[in-house]
Design a protein around this motif. Structure first.
Motif, PDB file in Angstrom:
ATOM      1  N   PHE A  69       0.849  -1.188   0.000  1.00 25.54           N
ATOM      2  CA  PHE A  69       0.000   0.000   0.000  1.00 25.54           C
ATOM      3  C   PHE A  69       0.887   1.241   0.000  1.00 25.54           C
ATOM      4  O   PHE A  69       2.063   1.185   0.370  1.00 25.54           O
TER       5      PHE A  69
ATOM      6  N   GLN B   9      -3.449  -1.906   7.616  1.00 27.26           N
ATOM      7  CA  GLN B   9      -3.212  -0.502   7.292  1.00 27.26           C
ATOM      8  C   GLN B   9      -4.014   0.456   8.171  1.00 27.26           C
ATOM      9  O   GLN B   9      -3.776   1.663   8.163  1.00 27.26           O
TER      10      GLN B   9
ATOM     11  N   PRO C 147      -3.994   0.296  -2.558  1.00 22.84           N
ATOM     12  CA  PRO C 147      -3.104  -0.807  -2.933  1.00 22.84           C
ATOM     13  C   PRO C 147      -2.211  -0.355  -4.089  1.00 22.84           C
ATOM     14  O   PRO C 147      -2.655   0.364  -4.988  1.00 22.84           O
TER      15      PRO C 147
END
Length: 296
Positions: free
Chosen positions: A162, A200, A237
């Motif tokens: 990411f 994340q 992503p």
């Protein structure tokens, strides 16, 4: 009694609206409404009551809910047992994953699979929600979090990198964000809460702590579009962000890598068509590793 009637009853009880229940069952909303009325008429009892917030169980509906769920469990077990005896490489396979993953990553893999195994019909369900494999909502699922059900077999099949991104127009207007201070004076375009159950999540909360949220969405495609339109900074992503009209931004710390897991019910994992596509997906995703988690 027809099992289809009880399946409709469960769908409405779980989804709370006729439209959502009909979508899950693959029928028209009017059809779902007629079926409920017909069932209640034959039983001579009201099972579900419509309220401003959706359908709720009546006393009669609540009394039988557990019994109907046991019927569902046994019916699905019978279906899996029969499917488990299927030794041919043909028949349907229902695969669920998020839209971004299916379009950008899985499509070429599935195209190659279909060419090699023409007897297998693929049904792709692009949905950010976690469909229930034990309840037969899909056969195989790909998720960016580990599965928690005990009756599923799972394997890690890929890793996703990411990064933070913004459009050149946004950066010209607002400057480069100070991630160390939580992006004060900047705007974020962020995933909705149901998409935030990932490694994340904590990292993203830290680097955007002092920013204003301009948009939340349950689709990474929407976040890409919003960032390209200059709405704010997005965490995406790499396989989406690196190919978009965006600038990748450097943060003081790198976001954690997300793992992609493949899950399948234990009762059908050795059925040839399911075993074959699971292995095919894993191999195809390994070949795409440089795209999914670039080294830099």
């Amino acid at each position: 009694m027809d099992w289809n009637d009880w399946r409709d009853f469960l769908a409405i009880a779980r989804h709370r609206t006729l439209s959502a229940a009909a979508a899950a069952a693959g029928v028209q909303q009017s059809t779902m409404g007629r079926r409920l009325k017909s069932l209640e008429s034959r039983l001579g009892a009201k099972l579900l009551q419509r309220t401003p917030s959706g359908f709720v169980l009546t006393a009669a509906g609540g009394t039988i809910l557990e019994n109907v769920e046991r019927i569902e469990s046994e019916t699905l077990a019978i279906e899996r047992a029969i499917t488990g005896k299927d030794s041919k490489l043909e028949g349907p396979v229902r695969l669920t994953a998020t839209e971004g993953l299916t379009v950008e990553v899985l499509t070429p893999i599935l195209a190659a699979f279909s060419a090699q195994y023409p007897g297998i019909t693929l049904e792709l369900i692009a949905d950010p929600r976690h469909l229930n494999l034990a309840k037969g909502e899909a056969d195989i699922a790909l998720r960016m979090t580990r599965f928690t059900q005990n009756d599923l077999a799972m394997r890690k099949v890929a890793a996703f990198g990411f990064a933070a991104y913004a459009s050149s127009a946004y950066l010209d207007a607002c400057g480069v964000p100070d991630f160390a201070r939580g992006m004060p004076g900047h705007r974020g375009v962020l995933p909705k809460e149901q998409m935030s159950d990932s490694p994340q999540r904590v990292w993203l909360a830290e680097i955007t702590a002092a920013s204003r949220v301009a948009l939340r969405a349950n689709s990474y495609y929407m976040l890409v579009a919003a960032a390209e339109a200059g709405m704010g900074v997005a965490c995406l992503p790499r396989f989406l962000g690196d190919t978009a009209q965006l600038t990748r931004l450097e943060a003081p710390t790198s976001p954690p890598v997300s793992e992609l897991w493949l899950g399948i019910h234990r009762d059908i994992r050795d059925v040839p068509r399911f075993r074959t596509i699971a292995a095919f997906l894993a191999a195809g995703l390994r070949r795409q590793a440089p795209k999914l988690n670039p080294p830099s």
